[in-house]
Design a protein around this motif. Structure first.
Motif, short mmCIF file in Angstrom:
data_model
loop_
_atom_site.label_atom_id
_atom_site.label_comp_id
_atom_site.label_asym_id
_atom_site.label_seq_id
_atom_site.Cartn_x
_atom_site.Cartn_y
_atom_site.Cartn_z
N ARG A 22 0.65 -1.28 0.00
CA ARG A 22 -0.09 -0.06 0.08
C ARG A 22 0.97 1.23 -0.11
N PHE A 23 0.42 2.29 -0.75
CA PHE A 23 0.88 3.82 -0.73
C PHE A 23 -0.10 4.55 -0.21
N PRO A 24 0.12 5.87 0.14
CA PRO A 24 -0.84 6.63 1.11
C PRO A 24 -1.83 6.90 -0.33
N GLY A 25 -3.21 6.39 0.16
CA GLY A 25 -4.39 6.53 -0.73
C GLY A 25 -4.49 5.64 -1.99
N VAL A 26 -3.37 4.65 -1.92
CA VAL A 26 -3.57 3.85 -3.17
C VAL A 26 -3.00 2.25 -2.76
N ILE A 27 -3.82 1.36 -2.93
CA ILE A 27 -3.37 -0.15 -3.04
C ILE A 27 -2.74 -0.49 -4.37
N ALA A 28 -1.52 -0.52 -4.12
CA ALA A 28 -0.59 -0.86 -5.44
C ALA A 28 -0.53 -2.13 -5.81
N ASN A 29 -0.53 -3.23 -4.69
CA ASN A 29 -0.78 -4.79 -4.94
C ASN A 29 -1.36 -5.27 -3.71
N GLU A 47 -3.08 -2.71 -17.08
CA GLU A 47 -2.98 -1.38 -17.44
C GLU A 47 -2.19 -0.26 -16.62
N ASN A 48 -2.03 0.91 -17.10
CA ASN A 48 -1.21 1.95 -16.17
C ASN A 48 -1.76 1.99 -15.00
N GLY A 49 -0.89 1.81 -13.75
CA GLY A 49 -1.06 1.88 -12.47
C GLY A 49 -1.58 0.68 -11.85
N ALA A 50 -1.55 -0.45 -12.83
CA ALA A 50 -2.26 -1.79 -12.40
C ALA A 50 -1.26 -2.18 -11.13
N GLY A 51 0.00 -1.88 -10.98
CA GLY A 51 0.86 -2.51 -10.05
C GLY A 51 2.10 -3.08 -10.34
N LYS A 52 2.42 -3.07 -11.60
CA LYS A 52 3.28 -4.04 -12.24
C LYS A 52 4.71 -3.66 -11.75
N SER A 53 5.01 -2.28 -11.91
CA SER A 53 6.30 -1.93 -11.49
C SER A 53 6.59 -2.40 -10.00
N THR A 54 5.72 -1.85 -9.22
CA THR A 54 5.74 -2.19 -7.70
C THR A 54 5.97 -3.55 -7.60
N LEU A 55 5.42 -4.43 -8.23
CA LEU A 55 5.46 -5.89 -7.99
C LEU A 55 7.04 -6.18 -8.20
N SER A 203 5.35 -5.45 -20.51
CA SER A 203 5.50 -4.90 -21.60
C SER A 203 3.63 -4.40 -22.03
N HIS A 204 3.49 -3.12 -22.67
CA HIS A 204 2.42 -2.90 -23.02
C HIS A 204 2.03 -3.23 -24.43
N LYS A 205 3.01 -3.69 -25.13
CA LYS A 205 2.93 -4.14 -26.28
C LYS A 205 2.33 -5.63 -26.53
N GLY A 406 5.26 12.37 -8.40
CA GLY A 406 6.03 10.93 -8.15
C GLY A 406 5.35 9.89 -7.83
N ALA A 407 4.21 9.83 -7.10
CA ALA A 407 3.50 8.94 -6.63
C ALA A 407 2.58 7.97 -7.63
N LEU A 408 2.38 8.95 -8.88
CA LEU A 408 1.85 8.29 -10.07
C LEU A 408 2.58 7.28 -10.58
N SER A 409 2.00 6.24 -11.06
CA SER A 409 2.64 5.30 -11.98
C SER A 409 3.33 5.85 -13.23
N GLY A 410 4.40 5.11 -13.76
CA GLY A 410 4.87 5.91 -15.05
C GLY A 410 3.74 6.40 -16.11
N GLY A 411 2.82 5.59 -16.54
CA GLY A 411 1.80 5.51 -17.51
C GLY A 411 0.93 6.83 -17.08
N ASN A 412 0.70 6.98 -15.90
CA ASN A 412 -0.31 7.85 -15.59
C ASN A 412 0.51 9.11 -15.52
N1 LIG Z 1 6.23 5.71 -4.24
C1 LIG Z 1 5.06 5.64 -4.33
N2 LIG Z 1 4.19 6.34 -3.65
C2 LIG Z 1 2.92 6.28 -3.58
N3 LIG Z 1 2.25 5.68 -4.72
C3 LIG Z 1 2.89 4.95 -5.47
C4 LIG Z 1 4.15 5.03 -5.37
N4 LIG Z 1 4.72 3.91 -6.29
C5 LIG Z 1 3.62 3.66 -6.89
N5 LIG Z 1 2.54 4.03 -6.30
C6 LIG Z 1 1.05 3.82 -6.91
O1 LIG Z 1 0.86 2.43 -6.92
C7 LIG Z 1 0.08 2.08 -8.08
C8 LIG Z 1 0.86 1.28 -8.92
O2 LIG Z 1 1.90 1.80 -9.51
P1 LIG Z 1 2.93 1.08 -10.55
O3 LIG Z 1 4.15 1.68 -10.82
O4 LIG Z 1 3.33 -0.23 -9.66
O5 LIG Z 1 2.11 0.75 -11.75
P2 LIG Z 1 2.50 0.10 -13.21
O6 LIG Z 1 1.56 -1.10 -13.23
O7 LIG Z 1 3.98 -0.36 -13.35
O8 LIG Z 1 2.11 1.19 -14.26
P3 LIG Z 1 2.45 1.81 -15.42
O9 LIG Z 1 2.26 0.86 -16.75
O10 LIG Z 1 2.09 3.07 -15.85
O11 LIG Z 1 3.98 1.81 -15.63
C9 LIG Z 1 -0.16 3.28 -8.84
O12 LIG Z 1 -1.56 3.68 -8.53
C10 LIG Z 1 0.88 4.30 -8.12
O13 LIG Z 1 0.31 5.76 -8.16
#
Ligand SMILES: Nc1ncnc2c1ncn2[C@@H]1O[C@H](COP(=O)(O)OP(=O)(O)OP(=O)(O)O)[C@@H](O)[C@H]1O
Ligand SMILES: [Mg+2]
Lengths: 510, 363
Positions: A22-29, A47-55, A203-205, A406-412
């Motif tokens: 979890r991140f503030p306001g967001v459940i990433a995984n 999708e963007n923000g689905a939580g891939k990079s976090t995982l 990948s998104h492709k 900075g808290a948004l996922s790359g795609g967002n």
């Molecule tokens: N350091 C952080 N602080 C707060 N929220 C975060 C942080 N890192 C990621 N998040 C939130 O966690 C969620 C998942 O982010 P993540 O980067 O894993 O997405 P993603 O699947 O890699 O997306 P993308 O395809 O856009 O790269 C997003 O809603 C993002 O805003």
């Protein structure tokens, strides 16, 4: 969903169960579970923000999960830092390369891993061994700054293998590559797999994913929805799994090109610090309602072209006109005030204040225009309201305008920048990779926004590594090679293969 | 998170910092064999009215100094030169006011404006060196500080008048003084009239930072220079402008004392305020209200520490040490509270959301 919980087996390279973060306001995984058999290529889509990079960051020890467990080769592990992960044979290649330009391949690879094989002959031998084993074709003594994007990526992979990784994670490795390079990368990945390595990539492709992966795990809103075999799905089906709705189909459109010139560049030349030309004799004309696409392998002068037009870089020769005004001597601010929108290639360096809330980022680049200002004062309320508009119009997944960029996922982050730069009715949009890192659904949305603005007379300079995007959006395509425009193509008739060979100079030089 | 909790967390950091600093200072005193109980007794006694006024005066002066430093800090410009700019500004004002080219309060006004101009120009040198020659402002302002000291010393000796044993600039005519404000009837010590400049400057700083394009550009440059450049901010001009502004505020630091008490530039000139301002700005995290609190704390400690030696035989230097410890403790405490807040927010999110997996199952 049978693959979610197979019997424990030592042939599984990675097994994650119930991962949550979890991140503030967001459940990433949330409750992420899947298994990766050893010696396979495993794709993660979502999708963007689905939580891939976090995982992936959790798997690589960059972040700690709030709950859940990870098993590597049948053993339960808990990583506090990436070195713990490396010790377990896990390596990661980040989307943004982390190489020192002024060092050689050898120096880059041994940097930080001097203990393994020293820094001399042993290290060189090891690098040459890996390079030839997997067909990387890298020369240890070459300077990294002279390498192309595909080669740099191979250096990154080599770095990871050199440290003994058996499990390699790649976060959006193909986003920056042209088709030929993607094929080369996939050949390398197949070699690695044949040697028993396990590969995880994002990948998104989706076509690529289907081509290379043995298994595909789909993540939606932070949780695993399914793990599928490529043979059982189509890219359309995959997209539906990701989004939970239908994939939008690309629309062909009537040309909206007018005969009024919006941007005219004549004889543009830019030299680097050493006085070598990085751009020479560039002549460009973009009309109102026209999208001019620039195709090229990264590092052939696109960055300089964009920065020269935006005014961040001073050309050594040439003139630029916007509409009927000569803008050659204008400062960046004046150019932007006069309607140049700018989607930068590096969103972190040039597009955002990562520590600032989104509404302040809405003001960035628009400091002197409504809705950021009102009667000479900064208009916080206007900026906030307009941020809300961008969030809903461009489907930016975030809790709200007070979230830091900075808290948004790359795609967002990318979607937000596109939304911002399309605001205030620009007359010319300089778009570098406008949909880089954006999922298929959002990509179609961004394309629609650009098409609509084009109908209303927007002129666009489009730079993209995605040839389908170039061909689908552009009215004209110019190919850039070593700082020169070397050919003009009609997107109606050109194929990605033609473009690809023009971009690499194949058939012309050799 | 509810508002009460949020305020509680905001107060938690400084409170924690003072607790840490208190423990360390006590330990230090105990180890060096001093009277710990006596120390605390003296420090925590409610000040007499006379001392209260002194504390307020010093707070205003330190606040101006903290603001001057904060303007630079907000855009990652490390203006160490507040001390030099303060000296030059005060000296120029003293000379101009002493010459009394204009009558009465017009003379005062002119002197104050020229103090700001002088401070600004002195700081501007460092700004220009940075944008034209790439000289780090840290180095150049440190050097400008010592040059300012020598230059002013030389000029005072040259143009100054000697009365008794001390040399200083000409005394300002009485009609140009700025009278004090009596707060307590039982003490002749008054609040300097010009200390109110601190309030004006603080409000101006806040408005500039949050409500103007210039302030936005300043903060943007501080956060990411590359993004600011791409957004059309002329970073070179910002560097020079903010150095000028920083120097102009530094020029104000000496005004309350000059027109309220000293009436000339001489041996009574208070050294070191420019450096204390840097610490105060850090303590207040470059925030207009934070700097005020930081200035108050530093002034309080200094005033209370004055009598330590007499009452309990502790050297007042311990106060300077305590101030240093507070600074360090603040850094630690803010980080601590930040992490705690993050954890709180995360767990409250988890409570709110029943779990997306169940929601997905329906879709
Ligand atoms: N350091 C952080 N602080 C707060 N929220 C975060 C942080 N890192 C990621 N998040 C939130 O966690 C969620 C998942 O982010 P993540 O980067 O894993 O997405 P993603 O699947 O890699 O997306 P993308 O395809 O856009 O790269 C997003 O809603 C993002 O805003
Ligand atoms: Mg990502």
């Amino acid at each position: 969903m049978t693959s979610l919980a197979p019997a424990p087996s030592t042939t599984d390279a990675v097994r994650v169960t119930g991962i949550g973060k979890r991140f503030p306001g967001v459940i990433a995984n949330h409750d992420i579970s899947f298994t990766i058999p050893a010696g396979t290529i495993h794709a993660i889509v979502g999708e963007n923000g689905a939580g891939k990079s976090t995982l992936m960051k959790i798997l690589y020890g960059v972040q700690k999960p709030d709950e859940g467990s990870i098993e590597v080769q049948g053993e339960k592990v808990s990583f506090s830092t990436p070195s713990d992960a490396i010790a377990r044979g896990i390596g990661m290649v980040f989307q943004h390369f982390q190489l020192a330009d002024n060092l050689t391949v050898l120096e880059n690879v041994v940097l930080g891993a001097e203990k393994l094989h020293g820094i001399g002959g042993d290290a060189r031998a090891k690098i040459e061994e890996i390079s030839s084993q997997y067909g990387f074709g890298l020369d240890p003594d070459e300077l990294v700054e002279t390498l192309g994007v595909g080669e740099r990526q191979r250096v990154e992979i080599l770095k990871v293998l050199y440290r003994g990784a058996r499990i390699v994670i790649l976060d959006e490795p193909t986003a920056v590559l042209v088709p030929q390079e993607v094929d080369a990368l996939f050949d390398n990945l197949r070699e690695l797999k044949a040697e028993g390595h396990t590969l995880i990539f994002i990948s998104h492709k989706l076509d690529e994913v289907l081509k290379i992966a043995d298994d595909i795990t789909v993540i939606r809103r932070g949780t695993t929805v399914d793990t599928v075999k490529p043979a059982d799905v189509t890219s359309r089906k995959l997209a539906e799994l990701m989004v939970g709705s239908e994939l939008p189909s690309p629309s062909t459109e009537e040309s909206t090109v007018t005969d009024r010139v919006e941007l005219e560049v004549r004889g543009l030349e830019v030299v680097d610090a050493a006085g070598r030309p990085v751009l020479s004799d560039i002549d460009l004309t973009i009309h109102r309602g026209e999208v001019l696409g620039i195709a090229g392998v990264e590092g052939n002068g696109q960055t300089e072209l964009v920065e020269a037009i935006v005014g961040m870089l001073h050309p050594s020769a040439g003139t630029m006109r916007l509409g009927d005004q000569d803008i050659s001597s204008w400062h960046t601010r004046k150019r932007r005030e006069n309607g140049i929108g700018f989607i930068p290639e590096d969103r972190h360096r040039h597009g955002l204040l990562l520590e600032a809330p989104l509404w302040e980022n809405r003001i960035l680049g628009h400091q002197t225009r409504p809705p950021s200002v009102k009667g000479g004062w900064l208009n916080r309320r206007g900026a906030r309201e307009d941020t809300e508009r961008i969030i809903s119009q461009y489907d930016v997944r975030t809790p709200g305008p007070d979230t830091t960029a900075g808290a948004l996922s790359g795609g967002n982050q990318q979607k937000f920048i596109v939304g911002r730069e399309m605001s205030s009715e620009p007359v010319l949009l300089i778009a570098s990779h406008p949909t880089r890192g954006v999922d298929v659904g959002a990509q179609a949305q961004i394309w629609d926004h650009i098409r609509e603005a084009r109908r209303n007379g927007l002129a666009v300079l489009l730079i993209s590594a995605d040839l389908d995007e170039l061909i689908g959006l552009s009215d004209t395509i110019e190919v850039i090679l070593r700082g020169r425009l070397v050919g003009t193509f009609d997107p109606q008739t050109v194929t990605p293969q033609d473009l690809g060979s023009a971009m690499t100079g194949a058939g012309e030089e050799k | 998170m509810n508002p009460a909790k949020r305020i509680g967390l905001a107060v938690a950091a400084p409170v924690l910092a003072f607790a840490i600093a208190g423990i360390f200072a006590s330990a230090l005193l105990a180890v060096t064999g001093n009277d710990v109980a006596g120390f605390w007794d003296t420090m925590l006694t409610w000040p007499e009215n006379r001392q209260l006024v002194n504390i307020l005066n010093q707070t205003g002066i330190l606040y101006l100094s903290g603001l001057a430093a904060a303007i630079g800090f907000r855009m990652n410009l490390f203006n160490i030169g507040v001390e030099g700019q303060y000296r030059i500004g005060t000296f120029v004002a003293a000379v101009v006011a002493g010459e009394a080219w204009l009558p009465g309060k017009a003379n005062t006004l002119l002197a104050i404006v020229l103090a700001m101009v002088a401070g600004a120009l002195w700081a501007g040198i460092a700004g220009l060196l940075r944008v034209t020659r790439g000289v780090s402002e840290v180095i150049s302002t440190i050097m400008l500080n010592s040059i300012a000291g020598l230059l002013v010393g030389y000029l005072v000796a040259k143009v100054g008048v000697t009365t008794g044993v001390s040399t200083g600039t000409k005394t300002i005519p009485e009609e140009s003084w700025v009278g004090g404000i009596q707060i307590f009837g039982d003490t002749p010590t008054e609040l300097y009239g010009l200390v109110l400049l601190a309030i004006v400057a603080g409000v101006a700083f806040h408005v500039m930072l949050n409500n103007t394009t210039f302030g936005f550009n300043l903060r943007a440059t501080g956060r990411s220079e590359s993004a600011a450049v791409a957004a059309g901010v002329d970073v070179k001009r910002m560097v020079v402008t903010s150095m000028l502004l920083s120097g102009a505020v530094a020029g104000l630091i000496g005004m309350p004392v000059l027109f309220g008490q000293a009436h000339n530039y001489g041996t009574s000139f208070q050294l070191g305020i420019g450096f204390a301002g840097i610490a105060v700005a850090l303590l207040g995290r470059n925030h207009p209200v934070g700097i005020a609190l930081g200035a108050l704390v530093f002034s309080f400690l200094a005033e209370q520490g004055n009598v330590l030696n007499i009452l309990v035989g502790v050297s007042p230097d311990i106060v300077a040490v305590t101030q240093g410890i507070i600074l360090l403790a603040v850094v630690i405490a803010y980080e601590f509270v930040r992490r705690y807040r993050l954890r709180l927010e995360q767990s409250s999110v988890a409570e709110q959301v029943a779990g997306p997996a169940t929601e997905e199952a329906k879709a």
